[in-house]
Design an enzyme around this catalytic site. Structure first.
Site, PDB file in Angstrom:
ATOM      1  N   SER A  68    -113.764 -25.972  -2.596  1.00  0.00           N
ATOM      2  CA  SER A  68    -113.164 -25.301  -1.432  1.00  0.00           C
ATOM      3  C   SER A  68    -112.427 -24.021  -1.818  1.00  0.00           C
ATOM      4  O   SER A  68    -112.651 -22.952  -1.239  1.00  0.00           O
ATOM      5  CB  SER A  68    -112.177 -26.252  -0.758  1.00  0.00           C
ATOM      6  OG  SER A  68    -112.814 -27.469  -0.447  1.00  0.00           O
ATOM      7  N   CYS A 117    -114.696 -31.744  -1.495  1.00  0.00           N
ATOM      8  CA  CYS A 117    -114.741 -31.890  -0.042  1.00  0.00           C
ATOM      9  C   CYS A 117    -116.169 -32.099   0.449  1.00  0.00           C
ATOM     10  O   CYS A 117    -116.459 -33.036   1.182  1.00  0.00           O
ATOM     11  CB  CYS A 117    -114.114 -30.654   0.610  1.00  0.00           C
ATOM     12  SG  CYS A 117    -114.205 -30.704   2.390  1.00  0.00           S
ATOM     13  N   CYS A 169    -114.146 -35.095   1.930  1.00  0.00           N
ATOM     14  CA  CYS A 169    -114.014 -35.006   3.393  1.00  0.00           C
ATOM     15  C   CYS A 169    -115.322 -35.213   4.161  1.00  0.00           C
ATOM     16  O   CYS A 169    -115.349 -35.981   5.123  1.00  0.00           O
ATOM     17  CB  CYS A 169    -113.480 -33.644   3.828  1.00  0.00           C
ATOM     18  SG  CYS A 169    -112.527 -32.741   2.626  1.00  0.00           S
ATOM     19  N   LYS A 184    -117.215 -38.592   3.642  1.00  0.00           N
ATOM     20  CA  LYS A 184    -116.285 -39.609   4.160  1.00  0.00           C
ATOM     21  C   LYS A 184    -116.270 -39.606   5.685  1.00  0.00           C
ATOM     22  O   LYS A 184    -116.361 -40.656   6.323  1.00  0.00           O
ATOM     23  CB  LYS A 184    -114.880 -39.339   3.631  1.00  0.00           C
ATOM     24  CG  LYS A 184    -113.837 -40.258   4.208  1.00  0.00           C
ATOM     25  CD  LYS A 184    -112.456 -39.675   4.069  1.00  0.00           C
ATOM     26  CE  LYS A 184    -112.200 -38.571   5.079  1.00  0.00           C
ATOM     27  NZ  LYS A 184    -110.887 -37.916   4.871  1.00  0.00           N
ATOM     28  N   TYR A 190    -104.002 -42.311   1.419  1.00  0.00           N
ATOM     29  CA  TYR A 190    -104.924 -42.093   2.539  1.00  0.00           C
ATOM     30  C   TYR A 190    -106.369 -42.406   2.180  1.00  0.00           C
ATOM     31  O   TYR A 190    -107.128 -42.884   3.019  1.00  0.00           O
ATOM     32  CB  TYR A 190    -104.751 -40.683   3.139  1.00  0.00           C
ATOM     33  CG  TYR A 190    -105.488 -39.565   2.446  1.00  0.00           C
ATOM     34  CD1 TYR A 190    -106.773 -39.195   2.838  1.00  0.00           C
ATOM     35  CD2 TYR A 190    -104.907 -38.862   1.399  1.00  0.00           C
ATOM     36  CE1 TYR A 190    -107.445 -38.152   2.204  1.00  0.00           C
ATOM     37  CE2 TYR A 190    -105.565 -37.821   0.776  1.00  0.00           C
ATOM     38  CZ  TYR A 190    -106.835 -37.470   1.167  1.00  0.00           C
ATOM     39  OH  TYR A 190    -107.499 -36.458   0.547  1.00  0.00           O
ATOM     40  N   ILE A 191    -106.747 -42.214   0.907  1.00  0.00           N
ATOM     41  CA  ILE A 191    -108.151 -42.470   0.543  1.00  0.00           C
ATOM     42  C   ILE A 191    -108.445 -43.978   0.592  1.00  0.00           C
ATOM     43  O   ILE A 191    -109.423 -44.413   1.203  1.00  0.00           O
ATOM     44  CB  ILE A 191    -108.478 -41.847  -0.834  1.00  0.00           C
ATOM     45  CG1 ILE A 191    -108.413 -40.307  -0.719  1.00  0.00           C
ATOM     46  CG2 ILE A 191    -109.853 -42.288  -1.330  1.00  0.00           C
ATOM     47  CD1 ILE A 191    -108.613 -39.547  -2.018  1.00  0.00           C
ATOM     48  N   GLU A 244    -108.367 -45.097   4.277  1.00  0.00           N
ATOM     49  CA  GLU A 244    -109.549 -44.696   5.054  1.00  0.00           C
ATOM     50  C   GLU A 244    -110.766 -45.546   4.689  1.00  0.00           C
ATOM     51  O   GLU A 244    -111.494 -46.008   5.580  1.00  0.00           O
ATOM     52  CB  GLU A 244    -109.856 -43.213   4.793  1.00  0.00           C
ATOM     53  CG  GLU A 244    -108.832 -42.292   5.447  1.00  0.00           C
ATOM     54  CD  GLU A 244    -109.062 -40.818   5.187  1.00  0.00           C
ATOM     55  OE1 GLU A 244    -108.572 -39.991   5.974  1.00  0.00           O
ATOM     56  OE2 GLU A 244    -109.717 -40.466   4.191  1.00  0.00           O
ATOM     57  N   GLY A 276    -104.884 -42.661  -6.955  1.00  0.00           N
ATOM     58  CA  GLY A 276    -104.411 -41.300  -7.205  1.00  0.00           C
ATOM     59  C   GLY A 276    -105.472 -40.451  -7.867  1.00  0.00           C
ATOM     60  O   GLY A 276    -106.571 -40.938  -8.181  1.00  0.00           O
ATOM     61  N   THR A 327    -108.305 -29.617   1.752  1.00  0.00           N
ATOM     62  CA  THR A 327    -109.294 -28.543   1.745  1.00  0.00           C
ATOM     63  C   THR A 327    -108.791 -27.248   2.392  1.00  0.00           C
ATOM     64  O   THR A 327    -108.898 -26.182   1.784  1.00  0.00           O
ATOM     65  CB  THR A 327    -110.589 -29.039   2.425  1.00  0.00           C
ATOM     66  OG1 THR A 327    -111.200 -29.922   1.502  1.00  0.00           O
ATOM     67  CG2 THR A 327    -111.538 -27.923   2.767  1.00  0.00           C
ATOM     68  N   ARG A 330    -107.928 -17.608  -0.459  1.00  0.00           N
ATOM     69  CA  ARG A 330    -108.033 -16.341   0.291  1.00  0.00           C
ATOM     70  C   ARG A 330    -106.794 -15.481   0.096  1.00  0.00           C
ATOM     71  O   ARG A 330    -106.895 -14.256  -0.036  1.00  0.00           O
ATOM     72  CB  ARG A 330    -108.269 -16.622   1.774  1.00  0.00           C
ATOM     73  CG  ARG A 330    -109.672 -17.134   2.007  1.00  0.00           C
ATOM     74  CD  ARG A 330    -109.970 -17.283   3.487  1.00  0.00           C
ATOM     75  NE  ARG A 330    -111.309 -17.826   3.657  1.00  0.00           N
ATOM     76  CZ  ARG A 330    -111.683 -18.582   4.681  1.00  0.00           C
ATOM     77  NH1 ARG A 330    -110.813 -18.884   5.628  1.00  0.00           N
ATOM     78  NH2 ARG A 330    -112.918 -19.019   4.751  1.00  0.00           N
ATOM     79  N   HIS A 356    -104.981 -34.370  33.116  1.00  0.00           N
ATOM     80  CA  HIS A 356    -104.980 -35.738  33.609  1.00  0.00           C
ATOM     81  C   HIS A 356    -106.372 -36.152  34.064  1.00  0.00           C
ATOM     82  O   HIS A 356    -107.065 -35.359  34.697  1.00  0.00           O
ATOM     83  CB  HIS A 356    -104.015 -35.852  34.788  1.00  0.00           C
ATOM     84  CG  HIS A 356    -103.865 -37.249  35.283  1.00  0.00           C
ATOM     85  ND1 HIS A 356    -103.135 -38.202  34.597  1.00  0.00           N
ATOM     86  CD2 HIS A 356    -104.387 -37.864  36.372  1.00  0.00           C
ATOM     87  CE1 HIS A 356    -103.201 -39.338  35.267  1.00  0.00           C
ATOM     88  NE2 HIS A 356    -103.949 -39.168  36.341  1.00  0.00           N
ATOM     89  N   GLU A 377    -102.007 -35.972  27.310  1.00  0.00           N
ATOM     90  CA  GLU A 377    -100.982 -35.487  28.243  1.00  0.00           C
ATOM     91  C   GLU A 377     -99.615 -36.129  27.972  1.00  0.00           C
ATOM     92  O   GLU A 377     -98.585 -35.594  28.368  1.00  0.00           O
ATOM     93  CB  GLU A 377    -101.400 -35.697  29.699  1.00  0.00           C
ATOM     94  CG  GLU A 377    -101.470 -37.142  30.149  1.00  0.00           C
ATOM     95  CD  GLU A 377    -101.859 -37.289  31.631  1.00  0.00           C
ATOM     96  OE1 GLU A 377    -101.330 -36.542  32.463  1.00  0.00           O
ATOM     97  OE2 GLU A 377    -102.694 -38.160  31.939  1.00  0.00           O
TER      98      GLU A 377
END
Ligand code: FAD
Length: 457
Positions: A14, A42, A47, A50, A176-177, A180, A262, A320, A328, A446, A451
């Site tokens: 990335s 990624c 990402c 996954k 999180y990995i 998930e 990790g 990512t 950049r 709605h 909302e």
């Protein structure tokens, strides 16, 4: 002194891809080295595959939901080989797209393992290449704890290539990995046991998010083991046997064991010492190695003025869009005559678990640490209308963390369907410094779940 390239980038993931194309767009002569498939973690093993697995894992629940709406669907079966092969094909297609984009940008791709010989010289495939500036964007790799029998376990790299669906998968780790993949495999129909050495999953997230996801996962039939560590893994005739210590000491028998404890920055064999690049002095937690992350300043510059590093190898915020943003900002600063920093503040993120979660800004704990009592919490928990016909007890939790003195929304957190899609929009408001009054003044759409973010009182 003349160099072969203005910029040499190590790692076509990335951060490296984004930086190399941006630098080339300013007229720099750029080469990028990659020893694996172009795309990085990624695209190849993170990402993208996954999220495709996440989508695939949602179908059984949707088929069940459909029955509540009158649909009759018999016998739905997963063709595992089709599933895994289709994902692999898509990953390879995307890798080719990235190669084409490099060609179009005029960046030269060099396949091979790059290593520093000195601060301006890289060795790759027995070739010596010199560059004025060098960007290290080598990412990270899964770390495995040092346990007897750990060689029988797999990591997130291998899970995308399982030849058969596990009947029972044991997952070590509750970041999180691990979380998930626990939800993906459960959604696909495997029996899942997740072993967590703490009492709650997802350390670092808002406590309400952690609790709501953990409860949701238990309700979906995931066996969540807390305050427990795996001490050894052994091969037995029935599969793998995991010995445990802590609150739960009953050994687990599973056919696959995923370790998600990790990731380490990918600096091995990079020859950092030849270039005199400093690494971060830090703590080593079990499974985490922060001592080998590359030390950079806010412009992603290392202690060597011509060497920079972005993305997971710097272990700042390992996402990512962050690697892309840092890449950049580096290219704009060094080649685009626009010196700027990438802001690591208010970066939204999601956990693609089931239930899904997404978050932006401060957690309640962070807000209280910084502001003491001057924090107002708005929280709602409700059953979404969609489930009024499915009979399921799924819930949505939304939370706003507000600075009582300024009325500014410091954090927004959500657990439930489409959390990532919803929080992405809320993140713009939070980043812009919206107040709770701004939220209240916004008219809701709605009927929608989203909302509720503008109607919480
Ligand atoms: P990478 O993308 O890892 O790229 C580094 C590249 O360098 C690799 O291609 C590697 O092969 C190459 N390389 C390494 N050493 C050398 C060398 N010496 N010579 C040549 N090439 C070399 N982030 C999100 O934002 N959202 C998600 O949903 C998400 N899900 C994830 C799921 C998983 C299972 C994992 C593991 C990660 C996930 N991430 C997610 C994190 C995200 O993938 C990373 O933060 C991101 O890819 C980091 O980009 P990078 O450029 O730093 O490194």
């Amino acid at each position: 002194m003349t160099f072969d390239y203005d910029l040499f980038v190590i790692g076509a993931g990335s951060g490296g891809l984004a930086a190399s194309k941006r630098a080339a767009s300013y007229g720099a002569k750029v080469a990028i080295a990659e020893y694996d498939l172009v795309g990085g973690t990624c695209v190849i093993r993170g990402c993208i595959p996954k999220k495709l697995m996440v989508y695939g894992s949602h179908f059984p629940a949707l088929f069940q939901d459909a029955a509540g709406y009158g649909w009759q669907l018999d016998n739905f079966l997963l063709d595992w080989e089709h599933f895994i092969t289709s994902i692999d094909q898509e990953v390879r297609r995307l890798s080719q797209v990235h190669i084409s984009l490099l060609e179009k940008a005029g960046v030269e791709l060099i396949a091979g393992h790059a290593k520093f010989l000195d601060p301006h010289t890289i060795e790759i495939n027995d070739r010596k290449i010199t560059a004025d500036k060098i960007l290290i964007a080598v990412g990270g790799r899964p770390a495995k704890p040092d346990l007897p029998g750990i060689e029988y376990s797999i990591t997130s790299n291998e899970i995308f290539h399982l030849t058969a669906q596990p009947k029972h998968i044991a997952i070590i780790g509750a970041g999180y990995i691990g979380t998930e993949f626990a939800c993906i495999m459960r959604g696909l129909g495997s029996e899942v046991t997740q072993i967590n050495r703490n009492h709650l999953i997802l350390k670092g997230f808002d406590e309400d998010i952690r609790t709501a996801i953990q409860e949701g996962m238990s309700n979906h039939g995931i066996n969540m083991i807390q305050n427990t560590e795996v001490t050894a893994i052994a091969q037995v005739p029935e599969g793998l046997k995991l010995n445990l210590s802590g609150d739960d000491q009953e050994p687990i028998i599973a056919d696959v064991c995923l370790v998600a404890t990790g990731r380490d920055p990918n600096v091995e064999g990079l020859g950092l010492q030849n270039a005199g690049v400093d690494v971060v002095p830090g703590s080593v937690e079990a499974g985490y190695c922060t001592t080998c992350a590359i030390a950079v300043d806010e412009y992603s510059q290392t202690n060597q003025p011509n060497i920079f590093a972005v993305g997971d190898v710097t272990d700042r915020l390992n996402l990512t869009p962050v690697a892309i943003g840092e890449g950049r900002a580096f290219a704009d600063s060094e080649f685009g005559n626009n010196r700027r920093k990438f802001s690591h503040e208010t970066v939204p993120t999601a956990v693609f678990s089931n239930p899904e979660a997404a978050t932006v800004g401060w957690t309640e704990t962070q807000a209280r640490e910084k502001l003491g009592d001057a924090v107002t919490i708005y929280r709602t928990s409700f059953r979404p209308m969609y489930h009024s016909l499915t009979g399921k007890q799924e819930r949505i939790m939304m939370k706003l963390v507000v600075d009582t003195n300024t009325n500014r929304v410091l954090g927004a957190h959500m657990v439930g369907e489409n959390a990532a899609e919803i929080i992405q929009g809320v993140a713009i408001a939070v980043k812009m410094g919206a107040t709770k009054q701004d939220f209240d003044d916004t008219v809701g759409i709605h009927p929608s779940a989203a909302e509720e973010f503008v109607t919480m009182r």
